[in-house]
Every structure is written in structure tokens, then in C-alpha cells.
Scaffold this motif. Structure first.
Motif, PDB file in Angstrom:
ATOM      1  N   VAL A  94     -20.034  25.821   6.837  1.00  0.00           N
ATOM      2  CA  VAL A  94     -18.900  25.007   6.409  1.00  0.00           C
ATOM      3  C   VAL A  94     -19.345  23.590   6.031  1.00  0.00           C
ATOM      4  O   VAL A  94     -18.808  22.992   5.110  1.00  0.00           O
ATOM      5  N   TYR A  95     -20.319  23.053   6.739  1.00  0.00           N
ATOM      6  CA  TYR A  95     -20.779  21.677   6.524  1.00  0.00           C
ATOM      7  C   TYR A  95     -22.270  21.629   6.199  1.00  0.00           C
ATOM      8  O   TYR A  95     -23.042  20.977   6.903  1.00  0.00           O
ATOM      9  N   PRO A  96     -22.698  22.274   5.110  1.00  0.00           N
ATOM     10  CA  PRO A  96     -24.138  22.325   4.837  1.00  0.00           C
ATOM     11  C   PRO A  96     -24.750  20.977   4.440  1.00  0.00           C
ATOM     12  O   PRO A  96     -25.915  20.728   4.712  1.00  0.00           O
ATOM     13  N   LYS A  97     -23.975  20.105   3.804  1.00  0.00           N
ATOM     14  CA  LYS A  97     -24.521  18.830   3.330  1.00  0.00           C
ATOM     15  C   LYS A  97     -24.438  17.718   4.361  1.00  0.00           C
ATOM     16  O   LYS A  97     -25.144  16.725   4.268  1.00  0.00           O
ATOM     17  N   ASN A  98     -23.558  17.867   5.334  1.00  0.00           N
ATOM     18  CA  ASN A  98     -23.383  16.851   6.368  1.00  0.00           C
ATOM     19  C   ASN A  98     -23.272  17.555   7.722  1.00  0.00           C
ATOM     20  O   ASN A  98     -22.216  17.536   8.348  1.00  0.00           O
ATOM     21  N   PRO A  99     -24.369  18.183   8.161  1.00  0.00           N
ATOM     22  CA  PRO A  99     -24.290  18.996   9.383  1.00  0.00           C
ATOM     23  C   PRO A  99     -24.015  18.151  10.630  1.00  0.00           C
ATOM     24  O   PRO A  99     -24.537  17.045  10.762  1.00  0.00           O
ATOM     25  N   PRO A 100     -23.193  18.679  11.500  1.00  0.00           N
ATOM     26  CA  PRO A 100     -22.930  17.993  12.764  1.00  0.00           C
ATOM     27  C   PRO A 100     -24.104  18.201  13.716  1.00  0.00           C
ATOM     28  O   PRO A 100     -25.001  19.000  13.445  1.00  0.00           O
ATOM     29  N   PRO A 101     -24.107  17.496  14.845  1.00  0.00           N
ATOM     30  CA  PRO A 101     -25.146  17.746  15.853  1.00  0.00           C
ATOM     31  C   PRO A 101     -25.081  19.206  16.298  1.00  0.00           C
ATOM     32  O   PRO A 101     -24.040  19.850  16.177  1.00  0.00           O
ATOM     33  N   PRO A 102     -26.166  19.727  16.801  1.00  0.00           N
ATOM     34  CA  PRO A 102     -26.197  21.146  17.203  1.00  0.00           C
ATOM     35  C   PRO A 102     -25.249  21.434  18.370  1.00  0.00           C
ATOM     36  O   PRO A 102     -25.549  21.133  19.518  1.00  0.00           O
ATOM     37  N   ILE A 103     -24.099  22.006  18.040  1.00  0.00           N
ATOM     38  CA  ILE A 103     -23.070  22.290  19.041  1.00  0.00           C
ATOM     39  C   ILE A 103     -23.575  23.270  20.106  1.00  0.00           C
ATOM     40  O   ILE A 103     -23.164  23.202  21.255  1.00  0.00           O
ATOM     41  N   ASN A 104     -24.483  24.153  19.712  1.00  0.00           N
ATOM     42  CA  ASN A 104     -25.000  25.117  20.679  1.00  0.00           C
ATOM     43  C   ASN A 104     -25.811  24.429  21.776  1.00  0.00           C
ATOM     44  O   ASN A 104     -26.008  24.991  22.847  1.00  0.00           O
ATOM     45  N   ALA A 105     -26.222  23.183  21.564  1.00  0.00           N
ATOM     46  CA  ALA A 105     -26.940  22.450  22.610  1.00  0.00           C
ATOM     47  C   ALA A 105     -26.003  21.967  23.712  1.00  0.00           C
ATOM     48  O   ALA A 105     -26.454  21.481  24.740  1.00  0.00           O
ATOM     49  N   LEU A 106     -24.697  22.107  23.503  1.00  0.00           N
ATOM     50  CA  LEU A 106     -23.726  21.705  24.522  1.00  0.00           C
ATOM     51  C   LEU A 106     -23.569  22.755  25.618  1.00  0.00           C
ATOM     52  O   LEU A 106     -22.969  22.486  26.650  1.00  0.00           O
ATOM     53  N   VAL A 107     -24.088  23.949  25.380  1.00  0.00           N
ATOM     54  CA  VAL A 107     -24.049  24.994  26.404  1.00  0.00           C
ATOM     55  C   VAL A 107     -25.339  24.886  27.192  1.00  0.00           C
ATOM     56  O   VAL A 107     -26.425  24.957  26.630  1.00  0.00           O
ATOM     57  N   ILE A 108     -25.207  24.694  28.496  1.00  0.00           N
ATOM     58  CA  ILE A 108     -26.390  24.400  29.308  1.00  0.00           C
ATOM     59  C   ILE A 108     -26.636  25.445  30.391  1.00  0.00           C
ATOM     60  O   ILE A 108     -25.736  26.183  30.774  1.00  0.00           O
ATOM     61  N   ASN A 109     -27.851  25.441  30.865  1.00  0.00           N
ATOM     62  CA  ASN A 109     -28.240  26.248  32.011  1.00  0.00           C
ATOM     63  C   ASN A 109     -27.751  25.525  33.261  1.00  0.00           C
ATOM     64  O   ASN A 109     -27.998  24.327  33.425  1.00  0.00           O
ATOM     65  N   LYS A 110     -27.060  26.219  34.143  1.00  0.00           N
ATOM     66  CA  LYS A 110     -26.459  25.611  35.326  1.00  0.00           C
ATOM     67  C   LYS A 110     -27.499  24.936  36.220  1.00  0.00           C
ATOM     68  O   LYS A 110     -27.278  23.847  36.755  1.00  0.00           O
ATOM     69  N   THR A 111     -28.636  25.533  36.381  1.00  0.00           N
ATOM     70  CA  THR A 111     -29.670  25.007  37.284  1.00  0.00           C
ATOM     71  C   THR A 111     -30.431  23.851  36.656  1.00  0.00           C
ATOM     72  O   THR A 111     -30.587  22.795  37.262  1.00  0.00           O
ATOM     73  N   LYS A 112     -30.906  24.047  35.427  1.00  0.00           N
ATOM     74  CA  LYS A 112     -31.746  23.049  34.772  1.00  0.00           C
ATOM     75  C   LYS A 112     -30.932  21.962  34.055  1.00  0.00           C
ATOM     76  O   LYS A 112     -31.482  20.924  33.702  1.00  0.00           O
ATOM     77  N   LYS A 113     -29.646  22.215  33.805  1.00  0.00           N
ATOM     78  CA  LYS A 113     -28.770  21.268  33.102  1.00  0.00           C
ATOM     79  C   LYS A 113     -29.278  20.975  31.689  1.00  0.00           C
ATOM     80  O   LYS A 113     -29.109  19.894  31.149  1.00  0.00           O
ATOM     81  N   LEU A 114     -29.949  21.963  31.088  1.00  0.00           N
ATOM     82  CA  LEU A 114     -30.499  21.836  29.741  1.00  0.00           C
ATOM     83  C   LEU A 114     -30.034  22.993  28.877  1.00  0.00           C
ATOM     84  O   LEU A 114     -29.751  24.074  29.393  1.00  0.00           O
ATOM     85  N   PRO A 115     -29.987  22.805  27.544  1.00  0.00           N
ATOM     86  CA  PRO A 115     -29.684  23.923  26.657  1.00  0.00           C
ATOM     87  C   PRO A 115     -30.761  24.993  26.783  1.00  0.00           C
ATOM     88  O   PRO A 115     -31.907  24.687  27.106  1.00  0.00           O
ATOM     89  N   GLY A 116     -30.412  26.208  26.505  1.00  0.00           N
ATOM     90  CA  GLY A 116     -31.353  27.318  26.629  1.00  0.00           C
ATOM     91  C   GLY A 116     -31.333  27.866  28.036  1.00  0.00           C
ATOM     92  O   GLY A 116     -30.891  27.212  28.965  1.00  0.00           O
ATOM     93  N   ILE A 117     -31.813  29.081  28.175  1.00  0.00           N
ATOM     94  CA  ILE A 117     -31.750  29.734  29.473  1.00  0.00           C
ATOM     95  C   ILE A 117     -33.064  29.577  30.209  1.00  0.00           C
ATOM     96  O   ILE A 117     -34.095  29.596  29.748  1.00  0.00           O
TER      97      ILE A 117
END
Length: 93
Positions: free
Chosen positions: A70-93
Motif C-alpha cells: 500500500v505504501y511502497p514509496k513512503n514505507p512506514p517503520p517495520p510494524i512486525n518489529a512491534l511483536v516481541i518475544n516475552k522473555t527477551k523483549k525483542l522482535p523475533g523468537i
């Protein structure tokens, strides 16, 4: 994995995840992979009842892919980085 494909999971999970992220960011909270897993299971249950939290990364990545379409020319920050690992508090598992 249960009786579903990753494509099925992403199709069902993306709108659920988007609502969760919007709600969490408006409150200054975080969303964990386990939170998303539980919400998908609670919302649709059935064939997604054996969902593993490690599969949520696919949902988050697919959501970001859709946003970039939807926003190829003005991409937003990576929304998938908002999902975090509960233990490490970082994106990714």
C-alpha cells in the motif's frame, strides 16, 4: 502445525494482529508472540487451536508485506518489529 497452511494462518491472523498492535501502541504497551497466538485461538479457534507461537512471525511478516504494498514509496517503520518475544523483549523468537 494444525490442519491449516501458513497462508490460511496469515489471512486470518493479519487483521487480528493489526487490531492488537493499534490497541497496544495507543496504550504504550507491547504485544508478544504468545499474546497474538492466544488471541487468534480465542477469536477463531477450531483448526487454529494447535497454533504455535513460533508461527506468529509469519503473520507479522505478512502484515508488513501488505502494508508495503500500500505504501511502497513512503514505507512506514517495520510494524512486525512491534511483536516481541516475552522473555527477551525483542522482535523475533
Amino acid at each position: 502445525m494444525g490442519n491449516y497452511t501458513l497462508s490460511d494462518l496469515c489471512e486470518v491472523g493479519m487483521p487480528i494482529l493489526m487490531r492488537m498492535l493499534l490497541e497496544a501502541t495507543s496504550k504504550g504497551e507491547t504485544v508478544t508472540y504468545g499474546d497474538v497466538q492466544r488471541r487468534i485461538e480465542q477469536t477463531v479457534g477450531g483448526r487454529f487451536s494447535s497454533l504455535g507461537s513460533e508461527q506468529i512471525g509469519h503473520v507479522a511478516g505478512s502484515l508488513m508485506d501488505k502494508i508495503l504494498e500500500v505504501y511502497p514509496k513512503n514505507p512506514p517503520p517495520p510494524i512486525n518489529a512491534l511483536v516481541i518475544n516475552k522473555t527477551k523483549k525483542l522482535p523475533g523468537i
